[in-house]
Design a protein around this motif. Structure first.
Motif, PDB file in Angstrom:
ATOM      1  N   TYR A  42       1.838  -3.231  11.110  1.00  0.00           N
ATOM      2  CA  TYR A  42       1.580  -3.981   9.872  1.00  0.00           C
ATOM      3  C   TYR A  42       2.843  -4.144   9.001  1.00  0.00           C
ATOM      4  O   TYR A  42       3.198  -5.255   8.609  1.00  0.00           O
ATOM      5  N   GLY A  91      -5.478   0.391   0.561  1.00  0.00           N
ATOM      6  CA  GLY A  91      -4.051   0.591   0.245  1.00  0.00           C
ATOM      7  C   GLY A  91      -3.127   0.479   1.450  1.00  0.00           C
ATOM      8  O   GLY A  91      -1.915   0.488   1.307  1.00  0.00           O
ATOM      9  N   GLY A  92      -3.690   0.428   2.663  1.00  0.00           N
ATOM     10  CA  GLY A  92      -2.874   0.233   3.856  1.00  0.00           C
ATOM     11  C   GLY A  92      -1.984   1.425   4.155  1.00  0.00           C
ATOM     12  O   GLY A  92      -2.417   2.584   4.066  1.00  0.00           O
ATOM     13  N   GLU A 140      -9.823   3.693   1.946  1.00  0.00           N
ATOM     14  CA  GLU A 140      -9.287   2.853   3.025  1.00  0.00           C
ATOM     15  C   GLU A 140     -10.276   2.894   4.189  1.00  0.00           C
ATOM     16  O   GLU A 140     -10.734   3.944   4.592  1.00  0.00           O
ATOM     17  N   SER A 199      -9.593   1.912   7.271  1.00  0.00           N
ATOM     18  CA  SER A 199      -8.938   2.186   8.554  1.00  0.00           C
ATOM     19  C   SER A 199      -8.392   3.619   8.607  1.00  0.00           C
ATOM     20  O   SER A 199      -7.533   3.996   7.806  1.00  0.00           O
ATOM     21  N   GLY A 212     -13.535   4.645   4.411  1.00  0.00           N
ATOM     22  CA  GLY A 212     -14.762   3.862   4.302  1.00  0.00           C
ATOM     23  C   GLY A 212     -14.602   2.719   3.327  1.00  0.00           C
ATOM     24  O   GLY A 212     -13.490   2.247   3.086  1.00  0.00           O
ATOM     25  N   ASN A 215      -4.208  -4.475  -3.733  1.00  0.00           N
ATOM     26  CA  ASN A 215      -3.071  -5.296  -3.309  1.00  0.00           C
ATOM     27  C   ASN A 215      -3.393  -5.958  -1.973  1.00  0.00           C
ATOM     28  O   ASN A 215      -3.680  -5.253  -0.995  1.00  0.00           O
ATOM     29  N   PHE A 216      -3.364  -7.251  -1.921  1.00  0.00           N
ATOM     30  CA  PHE A 216      -3.648  -7.999  -0.685  1.00  0.00           C
ATOM     31  C   PHE A 216      -4.937  -7.485  -0.043  1.00  0.00           C
ATOM     32  O   PHE A 216      -5.012  -7.265   1.166  1.00  0.00           O
ATOM     33  N   PHE A 275     -12.292 -11.247   1.785  1.00  0.00           N
ATOM     34  CA  PHE A 275     -13.745 -11.356   1.691  1.00  0.00           C
ATOM     35  C   PHE A 275     -14.228 -12.775   1.394  1.00  0.00           C
ATOM     36  O   PHE A 275     -13.553 -13.553   0.724  1.00  0.00           O
TER      37      PHE A 275
END
Ligand SMILES: C[S@@+](CC[C@H](N)C(=O)[O-])C[C@H]1O[C@@H](n2cnc3c(N)ncnc32)[C@H](O)[C@@H]1O
Length: 215
Positions: A13, A47-48, A69, A71, A95, A112-113, A118
């Protein structure tokens, strides 16, 4: 098929983002961090890989952060960026919004991004739910892409955004297929813009919205 599923993309990413945008995305995300209150309880959503989280904790040893998050791979990457002291300030939640502690309220929400993933219907529900978790007078730091049809840069910005949605459809099965006018969603919730800064010929915007203080 699951939507917005970033586990496979997570390791690549940051590299991909940097290849296309250089440091501009990060610059936009960090631009207003210094304006957030020192002792705030902050919820970072989607937040990635955790650059903003790391920066927030570097600047502020008093803040308390909930890192929501979806992921698990993104959470693992974010964790790796933190030292032991920083880790004591963060609660990682894997979750979505339904996994946040009931009735918990935040002084600051950061997306952020995130909102660009959605559909209109889901975004309306999601933002309403997030807004209800923001304290009166609380701040919502938002950074994302924005398209302006009247802009003289629309000719290259529109295909770039189209390309990004196609890429994310292919890789993470992004739920949305177009960029929405996020400001209208904030306005509908009664949030007001406190600070605003554009980047990259106005393709990127970062804003601090404020929830009205109750009387
Ligand atoms: C486009 S990435 C942005 C990551 C980061 N905020 C950044 O600026 O680089 C979107 C992130 O939102 C997460 N995500 C997607 N849907 C989510 C949800 N419903 N709840 C929490 N996180 C979610 C994804 O796993 C992914 O890490």
């Amino acid at each position: 098929m699951i939507v917005n599923e970033y586990n496979k993309l997570a390791p690549y990413y940051d590299f991909l983002a940097r290849m296309v945008f250089g440091k501009r995305l990060l610059r936009a995300k960090l631009h207003f961090l210094h304006l957030l209150p020192e002792h705030a309880k902050i919820c970072i959503i989607g937040g990635g890989t955790g650059h903003v989280l790391q920066q927030l904790l570097k600047n502020n040893p008093h803040t308390q952060i909930i890192y929501l998050e979806k992921s698990s791979k993104m959470i693992a990457l974010a964790r790796q960026k933190l030292n032991q002291n920083m880790l004591t300030q963060v609660r990682f939640v894997e979750g979505d919004v339904s996994n946040l502690a009931e009735e918990e309220k935040y002084d600051v929400i950061i997306t952020n991004f995130f909102l660009d993933q959605f559909s209109e219907r889901r975004l309306t529900i999601l933002m309403k739910s997030l807004n209800s978790r923001l304290q009166a007078g609380g701040l919502w730091l938002f950074t994302d892409f924005v398209l302006t049809k009247r802009s003289k840069n629309y000719w290259w910005q529109f295909p770039l955004v189209k390309f990004m949605f196609a890429f994310f459809k292919l890789t993470v099965n992004i739920e949305s297929n177009k960029l929405l006018e996020f400001n209208l969603f904030f306005q509908a919730l009664g949030l007001e813009i406190n600070n605003e800064q554009y980047f990259l010929k106005k393709l990127l915007v970062t804003r601090i919205y404020k929830r009205k203080s109750s009387k």
